[in-house]
Every structure is written in structure tokens, then in C-alpha cells.
Design a protein around this motif. Structure first.
Motif, short mmCIF file in Angstrom:
data_model
loop_
_atom_site.label_atom_id
_atom_site.label_comp_id
_atom_site.label_asym_id
_atom_site.label_seq_id
_atom_site.Cartn_x
_atom_site.Cartn_y
_atom_site.Cartn_z
N GLU A 1 0.85 -1.19 0.00
CA GLU A 1 0.00 0.00 0.00
C GLU A 1 0.89 1.24 0.00
N VAL A 2 0.34 2.35 -0.47
CA VAL A 2 1.10 3.59 -0.53
C VAL A 2 1.28 4.15 0.89
N ALA A 3 2.49 4.66 1.14
CA ALA A 3 2.78 5.27 2.44
C ALA A 3 2.09 6.63 2.54
N ARG A 4 2.02 7.16 3.75
CA ARG A 4 1.36 8.45 3.95
C ARG A 4 2.09 9.58 3.24
N THR A 5 3.42 9.55 3.25
CA THR A 5 4.22 10.59 2.57
C THR A 5 5.31 9.90 1.75
N ASP A 6 6.05 10.71 1.01
CA ASP A 6 7.12 10.14 0.19
C ASP A 6 8.34 9.72 1.01
N THR A 7 8.41 10.12 2.28
CA THR A 7 9.54 9.75 3.13
C THR A 7 9.14 8.87 4.32
N ALA A 8 7.87 8.55 4.44
CA ALA A 8 7.39 7.74 5.57
C ALA A 8 8.05 6.37 5.55
N LYS A 9 8.26 5.81 6.73
CA LYS A 9 8.88 4.49 6.85
C LYS A 9 8.03 3.56 7.72
N GLN A 10 6.76 3.90 7.87
CA GLN A 10 5.84 3.03 8.59
C GLN A 10 4.50 3.07 7.87
N CYS A 11 3.95 1.89 7.64
CA CYS A 11 2.71 1.78 6.89
C CYS A 11 1.51 2.15 7.76
N ARG A 12 0.64 2.96 7.23
CA ARG A 12 -0.56 3.36 7.97
C ARG A 12 -1.61 2.26 7.96
N PHE A 13 -1.48 1.27 7.08
CA PHE A 13 -2.48 0.23 6.97
C PHE A 13 -2.12 -1.01 7.78
N CYS A 14 -0.89 -1.50 7.64
CA CYS A 14 -0.51 -2.74 8.35
C CYS A 14 0.46 -2.48 9.49
N SER A 15 0.89 -1.23 9.66
CA SER A 15 1.81 -0.80 10.72
C SER A 15 3.23 -1.35 10.57
N HIS A 16 3.53 -1.95 9.44
CA HIS A 16 4.90 -2.45 9.19
C HIS A 16 5.87 -1.27 9.23
N ASP A 17 7.04 -1.48 9.82
CA ASP A 17 8.04 -0.46 9.99
C ASP A 17 9.29 -0.87 9.21
N TRP A 18 9.77 -0.03 8.29
CA TRP A 18 10.97 -0.37 7.51
C TRP A 18 12.07 0.67 7.67
N HIS A 19 12.25 1.12 8.90
CA HIS A 19 13.33 2.08 9.20
C HIS A 19 14.68 1.42 9.06
#
Length: 114
Positions: free
Chosen positions: A96-114
Motif C-alpha cells: 500500500e502507498v505510504a502516507r508521505t514520500d519519506t514515511a517508513k511506517q505503513c498506515r495500513f498494516c503498521s509495518h516499519d521499515w526504518h
């Protein structure tokens, strides 16, 4: 359940202007301009910035005699996703698309890719 198209459209309009054609960019700006009351100071500035003449406005209005604003956005977003999918900030887990172009956490599944 969320509306993926709504979020993707907002993302493309905000963060993917560089992937739009000149015509798409002008139409998007024109649609934004049309949302303001005609006596608003922003309207005068946007109209000046876009170089809108009555003839150009008529041509832009004519585009929407055959299609809706939503159809225009849908076609544009589909083209950008098709041609620039790897440039979009998508969640690596749910795609799914992230909230912003630099976000590193998904707003839908909460996956974190920092």
C-alpha cells in the motif's frame, strides 16, 4: 476497509508532480483553482501563475464535458503507477502507498521499515 484509490490519488497529487505531463500538471492546478470562490485572492494569483486566459479556460472546461474529474485523476494515477511504480513509497509488506514520500511506517498494516 480503506479506499486505496483515494489514498493513492492524494499521494500522487502531492508527491508525484514531477511524473505528471505538463498538460496533467496544468489541469490539476486548474482543478485546484476552480475549487476556490471566484473573489478569493488565491484565485487571482493562481490564474496569473498559470497564465490562464479565457480561451485556455474554455479549452480546459471542454475536457471535462467528456470526462469527470475523478476519471481524469484515475487515468493519470494509473499511468504514473504503471510508469513509475518503483519510485513510489510503497509498504514492502502490504504494497500500500505510504502516507508521505519519506514515511517508513505503513498506515495500513503498521509495518516499519526504518
Amino acid at each position: 476497509m480503506h479506499d486505496q484509490n483515494k489514498y493513492l490519488t492524494k499521494y500522487v497529487l502531492r508527491y508525484c508532480r514531477n511524473f505528471m505531463t505538463d498538460e496533467e500538471r496544468l489541469i490539476c492546478d486548474y482543478l485546484l483553482y476552480k475549487e476556490y470562490p471566484t473573489n478569493n485572492y488565491k484565485v487571482k494569483f493562481i490564474k496569473y501563475k498559470l497564465g490562464l486566459t479565457p480561451k485556455i479556460e474554455e479549452a480546459l472546461d471542454a475536457i471535462f464535458e467528456t470526462k469527470t474529474k475523478e476519471e481524469f485523476y484515475k487515468e493519470m494515477v494509473e499511468r504514473i503507477v504503471k510508469n513509475h511504480n518503483s519510485d513510489l513509497n510503497l509498504c514492502p509488506k502490504c504494497n500500500e502507498v505510504a502516507r508521505t514520500d519519506t514515511a517508513k511506517q505503513c498506515r495500513f498494516c503498521s509495518h516499519d521499515w526504518h
